[in-house]
Write a protein that holds these residues in place. Structure first.
Motif, mmCIF file in Angstrom:
data_model
loop_
_atom_site.group_PDB
_atom_site.id
_atom_site.type_symbol
_atom_site.label_atom_id
_atom_site.label_comp_id
_atom_site.label_asym_id
_atom_site.label_seq_id
_atom_site.Cartn_x
_atom_site.Cartn_y
_atom_site.Cartn_z
ATOM 1 N N THR A 163 3.424 3.783 6.622
ATOM 2 C CA THR A 163 3.821 3.823 5.210
ATOM 3 C C THR A 163 3.325 5.121 4.595
ATOM 4 O O THR A 163 2.247 5.607 4.924
ATOM 5 C CB THR A 163 3.239 2.638 4.415
ATOM 6 N N GLU A 164 4.131 5.677 3.695
ATOM 7 C CA GLU A 164 3.765 6.900 2.993
ATOM 8 C C GLU A 164 2.874 6.556 1.803
ATOM 9 O O GLU A 164 3.100 5.555 1.116
ATOM 10 C CB GLU A 164 5.032 7.608 2.523
ATOM 11 N N GLU A 165 1.873 7.382 1.560
ATOM 12 C CA GLU A 165 0.936 7.118 0.473
ATOM 13 C C GLU A 165 1.621 7.295 -0.876
ATOM 14 O O GLU A 165 2.327 8.277 -1.104
ATOM 15 C CB GLU A 165 -0.264 8.053 0.578
ATOM 16 N N ASP B 181 5.434 -3.945 1.265
ATOM 17 C CA ASP B 181 5.636 -2.576 1.743
ATOM 18 C C ASP B 181 6.935 -2.458 2.522
ATOM 19 O O ASP B 181 7.357 -3.391 3.220
ATOM 20 C CB ASP B 181 4.482 -2.166 2.661
ATOM 21 N N ASP C 158 0.802 -1.222 0.000
ATOM 22 C CA ASP C 158 0.000 0.000 0.000
ATOM 23 C C ASP C 158 0.835 1.272 0.000
ATOM 24 O O ASP C 158 0.303 2.346 -0.261
ATOM 25 C CB ASP C 158 -0.916 0.030 1.238
ATOM 26 N N GLY C 159 2.115 1.187 0.323
ATOM 27 C CA GLY C 159 2.910 2.375 0.542
ATOM 28 C C GLY C 159 3.668 2.865 -0.676
ATOM 29 O O GLY C 159 3.632 2.273 -1.757
ATOM 30 N N ARG C 160 4.374 3.976 -0.473
ATOM 31 C CA ARG C 160 5.158 4.580 -1.553
ATOM 32 C C ARG C 160 6.373 3.726 -1.898
ATOM 33 O O ARG C 160 6.715 3.571 -3.074
ATOM 34 C CB ARG C 160 5.607 5.982 -1.129
#
Length: 259
Positions: free
Chosen positions: A249-251, A241, A213-215
């Motif tokens: 986590t970053e979007e 991730d 889900d993260g960057r």
């Protein structure tokens, strides 16, 4: 598995157009350093969490226990027979959960070290870009994701983003091609290198069915067997991730049309 057909929408045309219009990414933030085993083990989403199997067994046991309390009889089994069956499952799950946990806890360090070795030898740390392309085989939406290797030079990464943006935008303008693109990605292994889409010069990017889900994400062959290459023939791979130092986590940024 059959050979994947040609991608819809002539993506190579958009690779050529992107040579002149690529704009470097203005987002802040450096990729995380997960080269050491300690950082990899602490920041990459668990591949083999000791709690995973045990937790699933406990959930099954709890649900079975609730069913045993609330069960109604049916045409096949009586109330008592259903209750006994659910109670047996609940007891078995409760007994098996700690056994599974202890076994996984014992093997977890070795499995994580093996995963770290595979990551260093064959894996990729990438920046993720979420698309609006649906690759789900069910009614639930699943977005295709573009992963760009963090080792890619900025100018080349910008061209990759521009090529994906142009290709996805052209596909979205044609309903049939947009639908065909999702089906095209589903028909293979779910991993398409940039070279497969745009030509030999487009190394450093991957279009994948999803995962994480993260960057920042790790793309790597599954480590429980001989590692596959990260190419269009890859069957067993994982997208995981990479957590921030605080555990979050970053979007990721979107790429292509938003809807």
């Amino acid at each position: 598995m059959g050979k994947r057909t040609e991608p819809p929408g002539n993506p190579r045309e958009h690779w050529e157009r992107a040579a002149a219009g690529a704009v470097p990414d203005a987002r802040d933030g450096s990729p995380p350093d997960i080269a050491s085993f300690e950082s990899f083990a602490s920041r990459v989403s668990p591949l083999f969490s000791p709690l995973l199997g045990a937790g699933l067994l406990l959930v099954l046991a709890a649900l079975s226990g609730l069913c045993a309390l609330k069960v109604d009889g049916g045409p096949v089994l009586s109330d008592g027979q259903w209750r006994a069956s659910f109670t047996s499952v609940a007891v078995a799950g409760s007994v098996a959960a700690p056994v599974v946990y202890l076994r996984r806890r014992h093997t977890w360090p070795a499995r994580m070290r093996r995963a770290h070795e595979v990551f260093l030898a064959h894996g990729v740390l990438a920046e993720a870009h979420v698309t609006a392309l649906n690759v789900s085989t069910t009614d639930e939406f699943q977005a295709a994701v573009v992963l760009i290797d963090v080792r890619t030079p900025p100018g080349h990464a910008a061209r990759l983003r521009a090529a994906f943006d142009g290709w996805l935008g052209a596909l979205r303008a044609d309903r049939e091609q947009w639908s065909a693109a999702g089906a095209w990605l589903r028909e293979g292994t779910g991993l398409v290198p940039g070279e497969r889409l745009f030509g030999d010069g487009a190394a450093g990017a991957y279009l994948v069915k999803g995962g994480g889900d993260g960057r920042w994400r790790v793309l790597m062959p599954s480590s429980h067997r001989r590692p596959d290459p990260l190419d269009g023939s890859t069957v067993f791979f994982e997208v995981l991730d990479v957590r921030d130092a605080d555990g979050g986590t970053e979007e990721p940024a979107p790429l292509g049309p938003l809807r």
